[in-house]
Design a protein around this motif. Structure first.
Motif, PDB file in Angstrom:
ATOM      1  N   ASP A  85       7.745  20.208  -5.401  1.00  0.00           N
ATOM      2  CA  ASP A  85       8.199  21.026  -4.278  1.00  0.00           C
ATOM      3  C   ASP A  85       7.164  22.056  -3.855  1.00  0.00           C
ATOM      4  OD1 ASP A  85      10.562  19.855  -3.708  1.00  0.00           O
ATOM      5  OD2 ASP A  85      11.750  21.128  -5.059  1.00  0.00           O
ATOM      6  N   GLY A  86       6.849  22.040  -2.573  1.00  0.00           N
ATOM      7  CA  GLY A  86       5.981  23.080  -2.025  1.00  0.00           C
ATOM      8  C   GLY A  86       4.492  22.816  -2.158  1.00  0.00           C
ATOM      9  N   ASP A  87       4.112  21.805  -2.949  1.00  0.00           N
ATOM     10  CA  ASP A  87       2.680  21.483  -3.019  1.00  0.00           C
ATOM     11  C   ASP A  87       2.212  20.982  -1.659  1.00  0.00           C
ATOM     12  OD1 ASP A  87       2.474  22.082  -5.685  1.00  0.00           O
ATOM     13  OD2 ASP A  87       2.812  20.029  -6.373  1.00  0.00           O
ATOM     14  N   GLU A  88       0.965  21.264  -1.351  1.00  0.00           N
ATOM     15  CA  GLU A  88       0.432  20.816  -0.054  1.00  0.00           C
ATOM     16  C   GLU A  88      -0.571  19.679  -0.227  1.00  0.00           C
ATOM     17  OE1 GLU A  88       0.839  25.210   2.104  1.00  0.00           O
ATOM     18  OE2 GLU A  88      -1.157  24.336   1.845  1.00  0.00           O
TER      19      GLU A  88
ATOM     20  N   THR B  62      -5.470  25.734   0.742  1.00  0.00           N
ATOM     21  CA  THR B  62      -4.871  26.990   0.259  1.00  0.00           C
ATOM     22  C   THR B  62      -4.680  26.873  -1.257  1.00  0.00           C
ATOM     23  OG1 THR B  62      -2.547  26.293   0.324  1.00  0.00           O
ATOM     24  CG2 THR B  62      -3.476  27.100   2.401  1.00  0.00           C
ATOM     25  N   SER B  63      -4.087  27.914  -1.866  1.00  0.00           N
ATOM     26  CA  SER B  63      -3.848  27.866  -3.316  1.00  0.00           C
ATOM     27  C   SER B  63      -2.788  26.815  -3.662  1.00  0.00           C
ATOM     28  CB  SER B  63      -3.410  29.238  -3.813  1.00  0.00           C
ATOM     29  OG  SER B  63      -2.238  29.629  -3.113  1.00  0.00           O
ATOM     30  N   LYS B  64      -2.034  26.349  -2.671  1.00  0.00           N
ATOM     31  CA  LYS B  64      -0.996  25.329  -2.935  1.00  0.00           C
ATOM     32  C   LYS B  64      -1.503  23.901  -2.775  1.00  0.00           C
ATOM     33  CE  LYS B  64       2.912  28.140  -1.400  1.00  0.00           C
ATOM     34  NZ  LYS B  64       3.716  28.400  -0.195  1.00  0.00           N
ATOM     35  N   THR B  65      -2.721  23.742  -2.260  1.00  0.00           N
ATOM     36  CA  THR B  65      -3.239  22.387  -2.008  1.00  0.00           C
ATOM     37  C   THR B  65      -3.442  21.634  -3.321  1.00  0.00           C
ATOM     38  OG1 THR B  65      -4.426  23.305  -0.121  1.00  0.00           O
ATOM     39  CG2 THR B  65      -5.013  21.067  -0.796  1.00  0.00           C
ATOM     40  N   LYS B  66      -2.933  20.389  -3.361  1.00  0.00           N
ATOM     41  CA  LYS B  66      -3.120  19.561  -4.564  1.00  0.00           C
ATOM     42  C   LYS B  66      -4.054  18.382  -4.322  1.00  0.00           C
ATOM     43  CE  LYS B  66      -0.374  20.461  -8.303  1.00  0.00           C
ATOM     44  NZ  LYS B  66       0.898  19.849  -8.666  1.00  0.00           N
ATOM     45  N   ALA B  67      -3.998  17.820  -3.115  1.00  0.00           N
ATOM     46  CA  ALA B  67      -4.760  16.583  -2.890  1.00  0.00           C
ATOM     47  C   ALA B  67      -5.177  16.459  -1.420  1.00  0.00           C
ATOM     48  CB  ALA B  67      -3.921  15.379  -3.290  1.00  0.00           C
TER      49      ALA B  67
ATOM     50  N   CYS C 140       0.852  -1.196   0.000  1.00  0.00           N
ATOM     51  CA  CYS C 140       0.000   0.000   0.000  1.00  0.00           C
ATOM     52  C   CYS C 140       0.887   1.244   0.000  1.00  0.00           C
ATOM     53  CB  CYS C 140      -0.913  -0.016   1.215  1.00  0.00           C
ATOM     54  SG  CYS C 140      -2.020   1.389   1.315  1.00  0.00           S
ATOM     55  N   THR C 141       2.022   1.172   0.696  1.00  0.00           N
ATOM     56  CA  THR C 141       2.984   2.274   0.692  1.00  0.00           C
ATOM     57  C   THR C 141       3.364   2.628  -0.749  1.00  0.00           C
ATOM     58  OG1 THR C 141       3.847   1.519   2.818  1.00  0.00           O
ATOM     59  CG2 THR C 141       5.279   2.973   1.525  1.00  0.00           C
ATOM     60  N   HIS C 142       3.674   1.612  -1.550  1.00  0.00           N
ATOM     61  CA  HIS C 142       4.056   1.859  -2.939  1.00  0.00           C
ATOM     62  C   HIS C 142       2.879   2.356  -3.773  1.00  0.00           C
ATOM     63  CE1 HIS C 142       8.047  -0.582  -2.813  1.00  0.00           C
ATOM     64  NE2 HIS C 142       8.157   0.652  -2.353  1.00  0.00           N
ATOM     65  N   SER C 143       1.678   1.880  -3.477  1.00  0.00           N
ATOM     66  CA  SER C 143       0.501   2.409  -4.188  1.00  0.00           C
ATOM     67  C   SER C 143       0.362   3.904  -3.906  1.00  0.00           C
ATOM     68  CB  SER C 143      -0.777   1.694  -3.719  1.00  0.00           C
ATOM     69  OG  SER C 143      -0.705   0.319  -3.990  1.00  0.00           O
ATOM     70  N   LEU C 144       0.587   4.295  -2.663  1.00  0.00           N
ATOM     71  CA  LEU C 144       0.508   5.716  -2.303  1.00  0.00           C
ATOM     72  C   LEU C 144       1.603   6.515  -3.011  1.00  0.00           C
ATOM     73  CD1 LEU C 144      -0.239   5.208   1.501  1.00  0.00           C
ATOM     74  CD2 LEU C 144      -1.718   6.505  -0.053  1.00  0.00           C
ATOM     75  N   GLU C 145       2.809   5.932  -3.115  1.00  0.00           N
ATOM     76  CA  GLU C 145       3.891   6.617  -3.844  1.00  0.00           C
ATOM     77  C   GLU C 145       3.510   6.808  -5.310  1.00  0.00           C
ATOM     78  OE1 GLU C 145       7.751   4.753  -3.314  1.00  0.00           O
ATOM     79  OE2 GLU C 145       7.496   4.727  -1.142  1.00  0.00           O
ATOM     80  N   MET C 146       2.884   5.799  -5.896  1.00  0.00           N
ATOM     81  CA  MET C 146       2.427   5.930  -7.286  1.00  0.00           C
ATOM     82  C   MET C 146       1.411   7.065  -7.412  1.00  0.00           C
ATOM     83  SD  MET C 146       2.003   1.949  -8.463  1.00  0.00           S
ATOM     84  CE  MET C 146       1.438   2.379 -10.120  1.00  0.00           C
ATOM     85  N   CYS C 147       0.532   7.172  -6.424  1.00  0.00           N
ATOM     86  CA  CYS C 147      -0.475   8.250  -6.438  1.00  0.00           C
ATOM     87  C   CYS C 147       0.190   9.622  -6.400  1.00  0.00           C
ATOM     88  CB  CYS C 147      -1.415   8.127  -5.242  1.00  0.00           C
ATOM     89  SG  CYS C 147      -2.514   6.720  -5.355  1.00  0.00           S
TER      90      CYS C 147
ATOM     91  N   ASN D 180     -11.423  21.825  -6.816  1.00  0.00           N
ATOM     92  CA  ASN D 180     -10.661  21.184  -7.891  1.00  0.00           C
ATOM     93  C   ASN D 180      -9.427  20.427  -7.355  1.00  0.00           C
ATOM     94  OD1 ASN D 180     -10.166  20.449 -10.504  1.00  0.00           O
ATOM     95  ND2 ASN D 180      -9.012  22.324 -10.999  1.00  0.00           N
ATOM     96  N   LEU D 181      -9.648  19.581  -6.368  1.00  0.00           N
ATOM     97  CA  LEU D 181      -8.563  18.826  -5.751  1.00  0.00           C
ATOM     98  C   LEU D 181      -8.740  17.328  -5.985  1.00  0.00           C
ATOM     99  CD1 LEU D 181      -8.583  20.700  -2.324  1.00  0.00           C
ATOM    100  CD2 LEU D 181      -7.003  21.079  -4.237  1.00  0.00           C
ATOM    101  N   LEU D 182      -7.622  16.608  -5.932  1.00  0.00           N
ATOM    102  CA  LEU D 182      -7.691  15.156  -6.057  1.00  0.00           C
ATOM    103  C   LEU D 182      -7.972  14.530  -4.690  1.00  0.00           C
ATOM    104  CD1 LEU D 182      -4.643  14.260  -8.322  1.00  0.00           C
ATOM    105  CD2 LEU D 182      -7.069  14.087  -8.902  1.00  0.00           C
ATOM    106  N   VAL D 183      -8.708  13.430  -4.705  1.00  0.00           N
ATOM    107  CA  VAL D 183      -8.919  12.654  -3.480  1.00  0.00           C
ATOM    108  C   VAL D 183      -8.270  11.286  -3.657  1.00  0.00           C
ATOM    109  CG1 VAL D 183     -10.614  11.547  -1.979  1.00  0.00           C
ATOM    110  CG2 VAL D 183     -11.032  13.862  -2.852  1.00  0.00           C
TER     111      VAL D 183
END
Ligand SMILES: *Cc1c(COP(=O)(O)O)cnc(C)c1O
Length: 381
Positions: free
Chosen positions: A70-73, A117-122, A55-62, A146-149
């Motif tokens: 860098d800097g994405d939240e 915030t404006s830096k949030t990605k997921a 599952c760790t690797h699945s999360l890394e793939m995500c 407009n964020l990924l879940v």
């Protein structure tokens, strides 16, 4: 001695491993890997399920699929396993930890909204103990901003939210087959892809950044290095083992739920709910019996109870030192809002033994020991 966990075994595992050996295909993506992905795609109606090493690797793939840089939240609960955070930190993300709802131990969605915030990605919901976050609400929030879940559904196989399997509701979902989880193959995982725009790239990332899957399907005439990636494929030996578990998923889950219910009934009969807090399952959730936990009054009482149980042959464990107060959590993340419940609840929670094939007598014995502790042993000072 009653151990905390015994990995589930159904009996078919060695037969299937022998079959895989006879087929002379032991690396990834053979017949058993296909059977496992097909199980997810037909049984859980996932668009594409990729079997992975963990599952760790699945999360890394995500994190790669989400183009985290860098800097994405990314927003997640502080009350979770390290892998939820590590996967994103590896890509340069800043982790924004939020508080939990003490009733479910899952992320508080009001705090999620505040942390955007404006830096949030997921947003990374963790379905603690296999109990669902309120996914309709969360998906609405994500759509609005407009964020990924990305669901960390490591503990949640066979659980459902409003009749939808957990891990199949967010854009991506991650499942674990570690030996401590309901269905296991020692170490293993799955990436569930519910948004089809990620399918092609996920196959490439999983195959060391090559388009080898397309090559095997005859869609390209040679394969080449086309993206970043790693070796995230589950071996056929693990897939053969896992397939034996998947086809017995109902039996295993049913058995765990029965023992979960027995704990719950006995604690009510003993009126232990006057002393400890018992878990609550939200009405939108069909559970999978992954974990039975109780909450003591405070840390000192929990430590004393763990020792009392151990002295009487029962191994119980606590869960999660909150990530935001760990050395790496402080370096790569921060807590958004106030830590009202995360630290407090994490010091009270105690997990009792629960595994496939555990006898009702064991559950009765453990409940009786907890009862004795509260009625006769506990130092009330
Ligand atoms: C078990 C677990 C993981 C890690 O799973 P592995 O398959 O061991 O990598 C991640 N997140 C949560 C919430 C878990 O419980």
């Amino acid at each position: 001695m009653i151990p905390f966990n015994i990995p589930a075994i159904t009996g078919k595992e060695t037969d299937y491993i022998k079959e895989a050996i006879a087929l002379n295909h032991l690396s990834g993506d053979g017949i058993f890997t296909k059977k496992c992905s097909d199980w997810f795609e037909s049984r859980l109606h996932v668009k594409r399920a990729l079997m992975t090493t963990s599952c760790t690797h699945s999360l890394e793939m995500c994190a790669i699929l989400a183009d985290i840089g860098d800097g994405d939240e990314v927003i997640m609960p502080s009350f979770t396993f390290v892998s939820t955070a590590n996967a994103f930190v590896l890509r340069g993300a800043k982790v924004v930890f939020v508080d939990i709802d003490p009733l479910t131990m899952n992320m508080d969605l009001k705090e999620v909204v505040r942390a955007i915030t404006s830096k949030t990605k997921a947003i990374i919901p963790v379905h603690y103990a296999g109990n669902s976050c309120d996914m309709d609400k969360l998906m609405n929030i994500a759509e609005h901003y407009n964020l990924l879940v990305i669901e960390d559904a490591a503990q949640a196989i066979m659980s459902e939210y409003h009749n939808k399997p957990l891990g199949t509701i967010g854009h991506l979902g991650c499942i674990s087959f570690h030996e401590t989880k309901n269905l296991n193959c020692g170490e293993g995982g799955a990436l569930l892809i519910n948004d089809s725009r990620f399918i092609d790239r996920a196959e490439i990332i999983r195959e060391k950044g090559t388009n080898r899957s397309k090559f095997y399907r005859g869609e390209v005439d040679k394969y080449s290095w086309v993206d970043i990636g790693s070796s995230y494929l589950m071996s056929e030996l693990n897939a053969a083992f896992l397939y034996a578990q998947l086809i017995n998923a109902e039996t295993i889950t049913y058995n765990r739920i029965n023992n979960w219910n027995l704990y719950h009934e006995l604690f009510h009969e003993y009126s232990l709910n006057d002393y400890i807090e018992l878990p609550m399952i939200p009405t939108y959730n069909k559970p999978n019996g992954h974990m039975y936990y109780i909450k003591t009054t405070h840390l000192v009482e929990r430590t004393e109870l763990i020792q009392y149980l151990r002295a009487n042959g029962v191994y119980s464990v606590f869960h999660y030192v909150p990530l935001h107060s760990s050395p790496l959590g402080r370096k790569y993340g921060f807590f958004s809002g106030e830590d009202q419940y995360t630290t407090r609840e994490s010091e009270r929670i105690l997990r009792l033994p629960l595994f496939y094939g555990m006898s009702a007598n064991d559950v009765k014995y453990i409940s009786e020991m907890v009862n004795r502790y509260y009625k006769f042993v506990r130092s009330t000072s």
